[in-house]
Write a protein that holds these residues in place. Structure first.
Motif, PDB file in Angstrom:
ATOM      1  N   PHE A 200      -3.698  -3.327  -9.922  1.00 45.46           N
ATOM      2  CA  PHE A 200      -4.104  -3.725 -11.273  1.00 45.46           C
ATOM      3  C   PHE A 200      -5.488  -3.183 -11.635  1.00 45.46           C
ATOM      4  CE2 PHE A 200      -1.014  -6.849  -9.774  1.00 45.46           C
ATOM      5  CZ  PHE A 200      -0.102  -6.841 -10.826  1.00 45.46           C
ATOM      6  N   ASN A 201      -5.676  -2.916 -12.941  1.00 49.17           N
ATOM      7  CA  ASN A 201      -7.006  -2.451 -13.370  1.00 49.17           C
ATOM      8  C   ASN A 201      -7.610  -3.350 -14.456  1.00 49.17           C
ATOM      9  OD1 ASN A 201      -5.229  -1.637 -15.330  1.00 49.17           O
ATOM     10  ND2 ASN A 201      -5.503   0.554 -15.002  1.00 49.17           N
ATOM     11  N   SER A 202      -6.979  -4.497 -14.693  1.00 44.60           N
ATOM     12  CA  SER A 202      -7.535  -5.466 -15.639  1.00 44.60           C
ATOM     13  C   SER A 202      -7.330  -6.856 -15.049  1.00 44.60           C
ATOM     14  CB  SER A 202      -6.811  -5.353 -16.985  1.00 44.60           C
ATOM     15  OG  SER A 202      -7.218  -6.397 -17.847  1.00 44.60           O
ATOM     16  N   ILE A 203      -8.306  -7.732 -15.223  1.00 50.68           N
ATOM     17  CA  ILE A 203      -8.154  -9.102 -14.703  1.00 50.68           C
ATOM     18  C   ILE A 203      -8.526 -10.117 -15.797  1.00 50.68           C
ATOM     19  CG2 ILE A 203      -8.429  -8.596 -12.244  1.00 50.68           C
ATOM     20  CD1 ILE A 203     -11.394  -9.354 -12.504  1.00 50.68           C
ATOM     21  N   THR A 204      -7.840 -11.239 -15.732  1.00 53.28           N
ATOM     22  CA  THR A 204      -8.121 -12.365 -16.636  1.00 53.28           C
ATOM     23  C   THR A 204      -8.373 -13.587 -15.757  1.00 53.28           C
ATOM     24  OG1 THR A 204      -6.552 -11.452 -18.249  1.00 53.28           O
ATOM     25  CG2 THR A 204      -7.170 -13.755 -18.545  1.00 53.28           C
ATOM     26  N   ALA A 205      -9.299 -14.429 -16.171  1.00 53.29           N
ATOM     27  CA  ALA A 205      -9.543 -15.668 -15.419  1.00 53.29           C
ATOM     28  C   ALA A 205      -8.441 -16.668 -15.776  1.00 53.29           C
ATOM     29  CB  ALA A 205     -10.906 -16.226 -15.804  1.00 53.29           C
ATOM     30  N   GLU A 206      -7.616 -17.057 -14.795  1.00 56.56           N
ATOM     31  CA  GLU A 206      -6.504 -17.962 -15.102  1.00 56.56           C
ATOM     32  C   GLU A 206      -7.006 -19.326 -15.558  1.00 56.56           C
ATOM     33  OE1 GLU A 206      -3.697 -18.692 -11.929  1.00 56.56           O
ATOM     34  OE2 GLU A 206      -2.383 -19.881 -13.224  1.00 56.56           O
ATOM     35  N   ASN A 207      -8.040 -19.831 -14.933  1.00 54.65           N
ATOM     36  CA  ASN A 207      -8.521 -21.182 -15.260  1.00 54.65           C
ATOM     37  C   ASN A 207     -10.033 -21.331 -15.386  1.00 54.65           C
ATOM     38  OD1 ASN A 207      -6.169 -22.993 -15.462  1.00 54.65           O
ATOM     39  ND2 ASN A 207      -5.766 -22.340 -13.357  1.00 54.65           N
ATOM     40  N   CYS A 208     -10.800 -20.580 -14.592  1.00 52.09           N
ATOM     41  CA  CYS A 208     -12.208 -20.961 -14.396  1.00 52.09           C
ATOM     42  C   CYS A 208     -13.105 -20.741 -15.615  1.00 52.09           C
ATOM     43  CB  CYS A 208     -12.792 -20.269 -13.167  1.00 52.09           C
ATOM     44  SG  CYS A 208     -13.068 -18.510 -13.403  1.00 52.09           S
ATOM     45  N   MET A 209     -12.589 -20.108 -16.687  1.00 52.07           N
ATOM     46  CA  MET A 209     -13.429 -19.950 -17.881  1.00 52.07           C
ATOM     47  C   MET A 209     -13.004 -20.887 -19.011  1.00 52.07           C
ATOM     48  SD  MET A 209     -14.213 -15.901 -18.014  1.00 52.07           S
ATOM     49  CE  MET A 209     -15.751 -15.291 -17.327  1.00 52.07           C
TER      50      MET A 209
ATOM     51  N   GLY B 111      -2.801   5.882 -18.946  1.00 44.57           N
ATOM     52  CA  GLY B 111      -2.623   6.597 -20.220  1.00 44.57           C
ATOM     53  C   GLY B 111      -1.677   5.881 -21.173  1.00 44.57           C
ATOM     54  N   LYS B 112      -0.981   4.831 -20.682  1.00 47.02           N
ATOM     55  CA  LYS B 112      -0.085   4.057 -21.554  1.00 47.02           C
ATOM     56  C   LYS B 112      -0.778   2.735 -21.918  1.00 47.02           C
ATOM     57  CE  LYS B 112       3.475   6.898 -21.088  1.00 47.02           C
ATOM     58  NZ  LYS B 112       3.091   7.744 -19.959  1.00 47.02           N
ATOM     59  N   PHE B 113      -0.957   1.898 -20.909  1.00 44.55           N
ATOM     60  CA  PHE B 113      -1.700   0.650 -21.128  1.00 44.55           C
ATOM     61  C   PHE B 113      -2.251   0.164 -19.792  1.00 44.55           C
ATOM     62  CE2 PHE B 113       2.961  -0.108 -21.670  1.00 44.55           C
ATOM     63  CZ  PHE B 113       3.249  -0.638 -20.422  1.00 44.55           C
ATOM     64  N   LEU B 114      -3.232  -0.730 -19.875  1.00 42.45           N
ATOM     65  CA  LEU B 114      -3.793  -1.315 -18.657  1.00 42.45           C
ATOM     66  C   LEU B 114      -2.769  -2.247 -18.030  1.00 42.45           C
ATOM     67  CD1 LEU B 114      -7.304  -2.322 -20.078  1.00 42.45           C
ATOM     68  CD2 LEU B 114      -6.874  -0.497 -18.408  1.00 42.45           C
ATOM     69  N   MET B 115      -2.815  -2.363 -16.705  1.00 45.64           N
ATOM     70  CA  MET B 115      -1.958  -3.331 -16.010  1.00 45.64           C
ATOM     71  C   MET B 115      -2.868  -4.439 -15.487  1.00 45.64           C
ATOM     72  SD  MET B 115       1.302  -2.733 -16.017  1.00 45.64           S
ATOM     73  CE  MET B 115       1.664  -3.973 -14.797  1.00 45.64           C
ATOM     74  N   GLY B 116      -2.606  -5.653 -15.932  1.00 48.63           N
ATOM     75  CA  GLY B 116      -3.505  -6.751 -15.596  1.00 48.63           C
ATOM     76  C   GLY B 116      -2.846  -7.861 -14.798  1.00 48.63           C
TER      77      GLY B 116
ATOM     78  N   LEU C 258       9.718   3.857 -13.818  1.00 51.42           N
ATOM     79  CA  LEU C 258       9.804   3.868 -15.278  1.00 51.42           C
ATOM     80  C   LEU C 258       8.512   4.406 -15.898  1.00 51.42           C
ATOM     81  CD1 LEU C 258      11.910   2.729 -17.323  1.00 51.42           C
ATOM     82  CD2 LEU C 258      10.557   0.647 -17.374  1.00 51.42           C
ATOM     83  N   GLY C 259       7.384   3.894 -15.411  1.00 55.69           N
ATOM     84  CA  GLY C 259       6.089   4.324 -15.950  1.00 55.69           C
ATOM     85  C   GLY C 259       5.856   5.799 -15.716  1.00 55.69           C
TER      86      GLY C 259
ATOM     87  N   LYS D 111       0.820  -1.203   0.000  1.00 54.90           N
ATOM     88  CA  LYS D 111       0.000   0.000   0.000  1.00 54.90           C
ATOM     89  C   LYS D 111       0.860   1.263   0.000  1.00 54.90           C
ATOM     90  CE  LYS D 111      -4.361  -1.009  -0.037  1.00 54.90           C
ATOM     91  NZ  LYS D 111      -5.118  -1.660   1.017  1.00 54.90           N
ATOM     92  N   GLU D 112       2.122   1.131   0.475  1.00 58.05           N
ATOM     93  CA  GLU D 112       2.970   2.316   0.577  1.00 58.05           C
ATOM     94  C   GLU D 112       3.465   2.769  -0.787  1.00 58.05           C
ATOM     95  OE1 GLU D 112       4.501   1.239   5.000  1.00 58.05           O
ATOM     96  OE2 GLU D 112       5.886   1.103   3.332  1.00 58.05           O
ATOM     97  N   THR D 113       3.456   1.867  -1.756  1.00 59.95           N
ATOM     98  CA  THR D 113       3.956   2.244  -3.071  1.00 59.95           C
ATOM     99  C   THR D 113       2.817   2.839  -3.894  1.00 59.95           C
ATOM    100  OG1 THR D 113       3.424   0.066  -3.933  1.00 59.95           O
ATOM    101  CG2 THR D 113       5.651   0.368  -3.093  1.00 59.95           C
ATOM    102  N   VAL D 114       3.212   3.642  -4.882  1.00 59.59           N
ATOM    103  CA  VAL D 114       2.239   4.089  -5.883  1.00 59.59           C
ATOM    104  C   VAL D 114       1.784   2.827  -6.608  1.00 59.59           C
ATOM    105  CG1 VAL D 114       2.029   5.420  -8.017  1.00 59.59           C
ATOM    106  CG2 VAL D 114       3.486   6.242  -6.157  1.00 59.59           C
ATOM    107  N   ALA D 115       0.545   2.827  -7.103  1.00 57.56           N
ATOM    108  CA  ALA D 115       0.070   1.628  -7.783  1.00 57.56           C
ATOM    109  C   ALA D 115       0.672   1.530  -9.188  1.00 57.56           C
ATOM    110  CB  ALA D 115      -1.447   1.668  -7.873  1.00 57.56           C
ATOM    111  N   LEU D 116       0.948   0.299  -9.587  1.00 58.64           N
ATOM    112  CA  LEU D 116       1.426   0.062 -10.957  1.00 58.64           C
ATOM    113  C   LEU D 116       0.441   0.648 -11.975  1.00 58.64           C
ATOM    114  CD1 LEU D 116       2.620  -3.618 -10.558  1.00 58.64           C
ATOM    115  CD2 LEU D 116       4.038  -1.773 -11.483  1.00 58.64           C
ATOM    116  N   LYS D 117      -0.852   0.397 -11.735  1.00 58.43           N
ATOM    117  CA  LYS D 117      -1.862   0.850 -12.717  1.00 58.43           C
ATOM    118  C   LYS D 117      -1.830   2.372 -12.862  1.00 58.43           C
ATOM    119  CE  LYS D 117      -5.525   1.008  -9.253  1.00 58.43           C
ATOM    120  NZ  LYS D 117      -6.559   0.279  -8.567  1.00 58.43           N
ATOM    121  N   ASP D 118      -1.499   3.095 -11.797  1.00 61.41           N
ATOM    122  CA  ASP D 118      -1.448   4.562 -11.886  1.00 61.41           C
ATOM    123  C   ASP D 118      -0.191   5.017 -12.624  1.00 61.41           C
ATOM    124  OD1 ASP D 118      -3.844   4.696 -10.564  1.00 61.41           O
ATOM    125  OD2 ASP D 118      -2.891   4.788  -8.598  1.00 61.41           O
ATOM    126  N   ALA D 119       0.899   4.283 -12.386  1.00 59.93           N
ATOM    127  CA  ALA D 119       2.155   4.651 -13.067  1.00 59.93           C
ATOM    128  C   ALA D 119       2.025   4.481 -14.585  1.00 59.93           C
ATOM    129  CB  ALA D 119       3.296   3.805 -12.530  1.00 59.93           C
TER     130      ALA D 119
END
Ligand code: G3I
Length: 378
Positions: free
Chosen positions: A67-76, A39-44, A374-375, A28-36
């Motif tokens: 993260f601001n994008s999720i994928t179902a690893e197996n259940c779909m 405007g570039k790409f979603l972080m999933g 970097l982001g 929680k102390e770090t800036v979120a990857l999705k925010d960094a």
């Protein structure tokens, strides 16, 4: 101040420091990857069932924060969604979609047509013989229509066909291919489009930096486009290891897929440090090797020099993704923490690998801050 009072003050301060440390979680102390990368790409991230069902609370917190994008690893996958013909099991997939909606996330359905993790009944009749072309097409249509239709307007994109092209650019001789022929691919895209005309449709594969596969995928996509079959994006899975894939070849593929007019996504990224037990490095899921102790060298932790090379590779690939952010819409990690990565058990069960951004204690590795820096710089 008296000596006794001094002691009381120091004790009080010590307790405050301990309480403050206990209240914060390092991620929680770090800036979120999705925010960094806004405007570039979603972080999933790919979610396993323990995360989808909320049992892996530490994993869930990381997903919500970073993260601001999720994928179902197996259940779909079809063997879980339709284990018997006509008997659908949607509980876990429903929870996945509810989780994404509750947290305002972009969602990817994975995967409709894949030769692996498809139930045997899909291809056989009551006597165990291969079904006819028409029957298999009808089963494909029913599966895709039911699944995509159920989540119409809710899932943002589907991996419609997964891993259909081999390294030499030819079609994989799967049951779909041997029974239907290469038309199973356009048919799958058509059925998905009919079931939800607004969802995005993707082709997804591993080893997508290899020249042969690149050429095969490009020509397959061109043949879809010539027939006006809807396809919106290409998923480059991104299962990597130290020193591979060749980053220049990977870049050529990003460019080649983008030149087709499609969005490019890095869909299943992880970088292993363990040796691959064969000279032919691949993500072919059917591979399986007997456990060998010498193939599991980092059970007491990752030596600093190896961690450094590993981190540099993540940074180099993210630099490449940023360079092409106009072409790339999403970068998805295949899992959250090393503790639950599929790579501990494939292609050899029971090893200890270090492929993801969060360690076994769900703490961000130093690379997380590097990627955030970097982001934000770009
Ligand atoms: O759920 C069962 C559990 O009940 C059982 O006790 C346990 C015993 O082995 O197996 C569990 O199922 C495993 C499942 O993952 C859930 O953990 C399967 O054995 C295992 O084969 C399955 O592996 C998945 C693999 O695809 C095959 O479907 C991995 O988690 C998943 O990360 C991997 O993902 C694929 C992508 O879909 C496509 N691209 C390649 C990638 C890696 O193979």
């Amino acid at each position: 101040m008296k000596k006794g009072n001094n002691k009381t003050v120091w004790t009080f301060l010590f307790i405050c420091v301990v309480m403050l440390a206990g209240c914060s979680t390092p991620e929680k102390e770090t800036v979120a990857l999705k925010d960094a990368y806004q405007g570039k790409f979603l972080m999933g991230a790919a979610l396993n069932v323990d995360q989808i069902e909320g049992r892996d609370r530490a994993g869930v917190e990381i997903v919500k924060h970073h993260f601001n994008s999720i994928t179902a690893e197996n259940c779909m996958k079809s063997m879980y969604l339709q284990p018997k013909e006509g008997e659908f099991f949607f509980e876990e997939a429903d929870r996945f979609v509810e989780f994404g909606e509750a947290n305002g996330m972009h969602m990817v359905g994975h995967t409709l047509i894949w030769h692996s993790q498809a139930p045997d009944w899909f291809f056989t009749d009551e006597e165990g013989n291969d079904v006819s072309r028409d029957v298999l097409i009808e089963r494909m249509r029913n599966h895709i229509t039911t699944v995509v239709g159920r989540y119409k307007g809710r899932i943002h994109g589907w991996d419609v066909v997964n891993e259909a092209i081999l390294e030499d650019g030819t079609y994989r001789n799967s049951k779909f291919y041997s029974i239907i022929g290469e038309e199973y691919i356009p048919l799958a895209f058509e059925f998905a489009h009919e079931a939800d005309p607004d969802t995005e449709l993707y082709y997804n594969d591993y080893g997508m930096g290899l020249e042969g596969r690149r050429n095969g995928v490009v020509s397959m996509v061109k043949s879809l486009q010539e027939k006006n079959i809807p396809i919106h994006g290409i998923g480059m899975q991104g299962h990597m290891g130290l020193g591979y894939p060749d980053i220049n070849e990977y870049e050529k593929s990003i460019q080649a897929y983008s030149e087709l007019g499609l969005t490019v996504m890095i869909t299943e990224m992880d970088i292993i440090v363990l040796p691959f037990p064969s000279s032919d490095v691949t993500a072919e899921v059917s591979l399986s090797y007997e456990y060998q102790q010498e193939m599991n060298p980092y059970t007491d932790g990752l030596p600093e020099p190896v961690a450094t090379v590993w981190e540099e590779q993540y940074v180099d690939f993210f630099k490449l993704f940023l360079k092409h952010h106009d072409k790339i819409s999403r970068v998805t990690l295949w899992g959250v923490s090393d503790a639950t990565s599929w790579r501990n058990d494939w292609p050899m069960q029971g090893r200890m690998d270090y492929p993801l951004l969060f360690d076994r204690d769900y703490q961000p590795k130093p690379v997380v801050n590097e990627l955030i820096k970097l982001g934000k710089e770009q």
